[in-house]
Design a protein around this motif. Structure first.
Motif, PDB file in Angstrom:
ATOM      1  N   ASN A  88       4.106  -4.937   7.306  1.00  0.00           N
ATOM      2  CA  ASN A  88       4.710  -4.080   6.275  1.00  0.00           C
ATOM      3  C   ASN A  88       3.916  -2.802   6.006  1.00  0.00           C
ATOM      4  O   ASN A  88       4.383  -1.923   5.300  1.00  0.00           O
ATOM      5  CB  ASN A  88       4.930  -4.869   4.975  1.00  0.00           C
ATOM      6  CG  ASN A  88       3.663  -5.503   4.459  1.00  0.00           C
ATOM      7  OD1 ASN A  88       2.885  -6.065   5.217  1.00  0.00           O
ATOM      8  ND2 ASN A  88       3.414  -5.388   3.163  1.00  0.00           N
ATOM      9  N   ILE A  90      -3.788   5.642   2.139  1.00  0.00           N
ATOM     10  CA  ILE A  90      -4.072   6.595   3.222  1.00  0.00           C
ATOM     11  C   ILE A  90      -5.229   7.508   2.807  1.00  0.00           C
ATOM     12  O   ILE A  90      -6.148   7.763   3.587  1.00  0.00           O
ATOM     13  CB  ILE A  90      -2.808   7.444   3.533  1.00  0.00           C
ATOM     14  CG1 ILE A  90      -1.635   6.533   3.940  1.00  0.00           C
ATOM     15  CG2 ILE A  90      -3.116   8.487   4.618  1.00  0.00           C
ATOM     16  CD1 ILE A  90      -1.886   5.680   5.153  1.00  0.00           C
ATOM     17  N   MET A 136       0.847  -1.196   0.000  1.00  0.00           N
ATOM     18  CA  MET A 136       0.000   0.000   0.000  1.00  0.00           C
ATOM     19  C   MET A 136       0.880   1.243   0.000  1.00  0.00           C
ATOM     20  O   MET A 136       1.837   1.332   0.748  1.00  0.00           O
ATOM     21  CB  MET A 136      -0.881   0.002   1.250  1.00  0.00           C
ATOM     22  CG  MET A 136      -1.855   1.154   1.300  1.00  0.00           C
ATOM     23  SD  MET A 136      -2.980   1.028   2.716  1.00  0.00           S
ATOM     24  CE  MET A 136      -2.178   2.141   3.855  1.00  0.00           C
ATOM     25  N   ASP A 137       0.560   2.200  -0.875  1.00  0.00           N
ATOM     26  CA  ASP A 137       1.268   3.488  -0.824  1.00  0.00           C
ATOM     27  C   ASP A 137       0.304   4.545  -0.277  1.00  0.00           C
ATOM     28  O   ASP A 137      -0.735   4.205   0.287  1.00  0.00           O
ATOM     29  CB  ASP A 137       1.877   3.838  -2.190  1.00  0.00           C
ATOM     30  CG  ASP A 137       0.823   4.092  -3.265  1.00  0.00           C
ATOM     31  OD1 ASP A 137      -0.359   4.273  -2.922  1.00  0.00           O
ATOM     32  OD2 ASP A 137       1.198   4.106  -4.452  1.00  0.00           O
ATOM     33  N   SER A 138       0.622   5.813  -0.446  1.00  0.00           N
ATOM     34  CA  SER A 138      -0.205   6.835   0.203  1.00  0.00           C
ATOM     35  C   SER A 138      -1.611   6.931  -0.391  1.00  0.00           C
ATOM     36  O   SER A 138      -2.485   7.562   0.192  1.00  0.00           O
ATOM     37  CB  SER A 138       0.493   8.196   0.156  1.00  0.00           C
ATOM     38  OG  SER A 138       0.501   8.709  -1.163  1.00  0.00           O
ATOM     39  N   ARG A 149       4.305   1.109   9.037  1.00  0.00           N
ATOM     40  CA  ARG A 149       5.093   2.338   8.930  1.00  0.00           C
ATOM     41  C   ARG A 149       4.336   3.448   8.218  1.00  0.00           C
ATOM     42  O   ARG A 149       4.321   4.582   8.659  1.00  0.00           O
ATOM     43  CB  ARG A 149       6.394   2.050   8.181  1.00  0.00           C
ATOM     44  CG  ARG A 149       7.588   2.298   9.080  1.00  0.00           C
ATOM     45  CD  ARG A 149       8.853   1.991   8.368  1.00  0.00           C
ATOM     46  NE  ARG A 149       9.508   3.210   7.945  1.00  0.00           N
ATOM     47  CZ  ARG A 149      10.500   3.222   7.062  1.00  0.00           C
ATOM     48  NH1 ARG A 149      10.905   2.111   6.513  1.00  0.00           N
ATOM     49  NH2 ARG A 149      11.066   4.363   6.734  1.00  0.00           N
ATOM     50  N   ILE A 150       3.734   3.123   7.099  1.00  0.00           N
ATOM     51  CA  ILE A 150       3.042   4.173   6.343  1.00  0.00           C
ATOM     52  C   ILE A 150       1.809   4.652   7.106  1.00  0.00           C
ATOM     53  O   ILE A 150       1.471   5.830   7.078  1.00  0.00           O
ATOM     54  CB  ILE A 150       2.705   3.704   4.899  1.00  0.00           C
ATOM     55  CG1 ILE A 150       2.278   4.902   4.057  1.00  0.00           C
ATOM     56  CG2 ILE A 150       1.639   2.640   4.851  1.00  0.00           C
ATOM     57  CD1 ILE A 150       2.396   4.694   2.574  1.00  0.00           C
ATOM     58  N   LEU A 207       3.132   6.929   9.902  1.00  0.00           N
ATOM     59  CA  LEU A 207       3.626   8.175   9.300  1.00  0.00           C
ATOM     60  C   LEU A 207       2.485   9.114   8.901  1.00  0.00           C
ATOM     61  O   LEU A 207       2.584  10.328   9.022  1.00  0.00           O
ATOM     62  CB  LEU A 207       4.472   7.819   8.068  1.00  0.00           C
ATOM     63  CG  LEU A 207       4.865   8.941   7.114  1.00  0.00           C
ATOM     64  CD1 LEU A 207       6.112   9.639   7.644  1.00  0.00           C
ATOM     65  CD2 LEU A 207       5.130   8.420   5.720  1.00  0.00           C
ATOM     66  N   SER A 208       1.381   8.522   8.444  1.00  0.00           N
ATOM     67  CA  SER A 208       0.281   9.327   7.907  1.00  0.00           C
ATOM     68  C   SER A 208      -0.496  10.078   8.981  1.00  0.00           C
ATOM     69  O   SER A 208      -1.180  11.044   8.680  1.00  0.00           O
ATOM     70  CB  SER A 208      -0.698   8.417   7.170  1.00  0.00           C
ATOM     71  OG  SER A 208      -1.430   7.644   8.112  1.00  0.00           O
TER      72      SER A 208
END
Lengths: 99, 144
Positions: A83, A58, A53-55, A86-87, A90-91
């Motif tokens: 995994n 989010i 998953m990327d942003s 982290r994102i 961070l979001s």
């Protein structure tokens, strides 16, 4: 295709595979269609089968937080694979109380 | 500095190529024996940069995305991801977390924040009307 369950006013959607900008629009439509028909008190997004998953993911979470809020429901996200932690941290979406 | 290995690809700015770009770059860095976490970091950063080219650089119109990938000594990976799109007027503003020009598409405005957090170095060069190049660097930690 997304699997979903609906019982006791709780809509659970099982996300899968890779969530990126390419797939986000289809996922968004599929979930929002169910939100608007079922008007759940709670929407649960289950991430256990998500491999990447990327942003865009989010944006998808924040958008569903709003969409379910509009029908008076709350959002929870669950079974976040290691995994993706982290994102998600961070979001800052955790500050919405969705965990 | 001379690279040990390199790879160059270009592809149309179609969103289905985001997954292709991630896969190609991850295959390219495999020889460095990255950890699963390092590989996930690189894939995520590439996905953000390529998505930026497609959504912002070309504003969803047809264009070409270029990736130049290099491996240097000490397992240093350098990725240049480039478009010949509209360019960025104010790079500082564009890199601010939560800044987005595509809020209606539910872009979170976190692309650069993710790249900065997941890679060792991020450089952005852009000229309005000419395009944008994002350079990403990451050192793969030698096998423990």
């Amino acid at each position: 295709m997304l699997d979903a369950d609906y019982k006791n006013d709780v809509l659970t959607v099982f996300l899968n595979g890779e969530i990126d900008h390419d797939r986000a629009a289809d996922i968004r439509c599929a979930i929002d269609g169910r939100i608007n028909t079922l008007r759940p008190k709670k929407l649960e997004l289950d991430f256990s089968k998500v491999s990447f998953m990327d942003s865009s993911g989010i944006g998808l979470i924040m958008g569903r937080y709003r969409a379910v809020g509009l029908v008076g429901g709350v959002l929870k996200i669950k079974n976040i694979p290691d995994n993706l932690t982290r994102i998600i941290e961070l979001s800052g979406v955790t500050s919405l109380g969705v965990l | 500095m001379k690279s040990i290995n390199e790879m160059h690809i270009k592809f149309p700015s179609k969103s289905l190529n985001e997954g292709f770009a991630r896969s190609v770059v991850s295959a390219f860095v495999m020889e460095l024996d990255p950890t699963i976490a390092e590989l996930a970091d690189i894939k995520t950063a590439v996905s953000e940069a390529v998505t930026n080219c497609i959504v912002h650089g070309y504003r969803r119109e047809a264009g070409v995305v270029y990736i130049d990938a290099y491996i240097y000594e000490d397992k240093l990976v350098v990725l240049k991801i480039r478009d010949k799109g509209v360019g960025i007027e104010d790079i500082k503003e564009a890199m601010k977390p939560l800044f987005t020009t595509a809020a209606d598409e539910e872009r979170a405005g976190l692309g650069f924040a993710v790249m900065q957090s997941f890679m060792d170095k991020v450089k952005v060069r852009s000229a309005v009307g000419k395009g944008t190049t994002v350079t990403l660097e990451k050192k793969i930690v030698p096998t423990r």
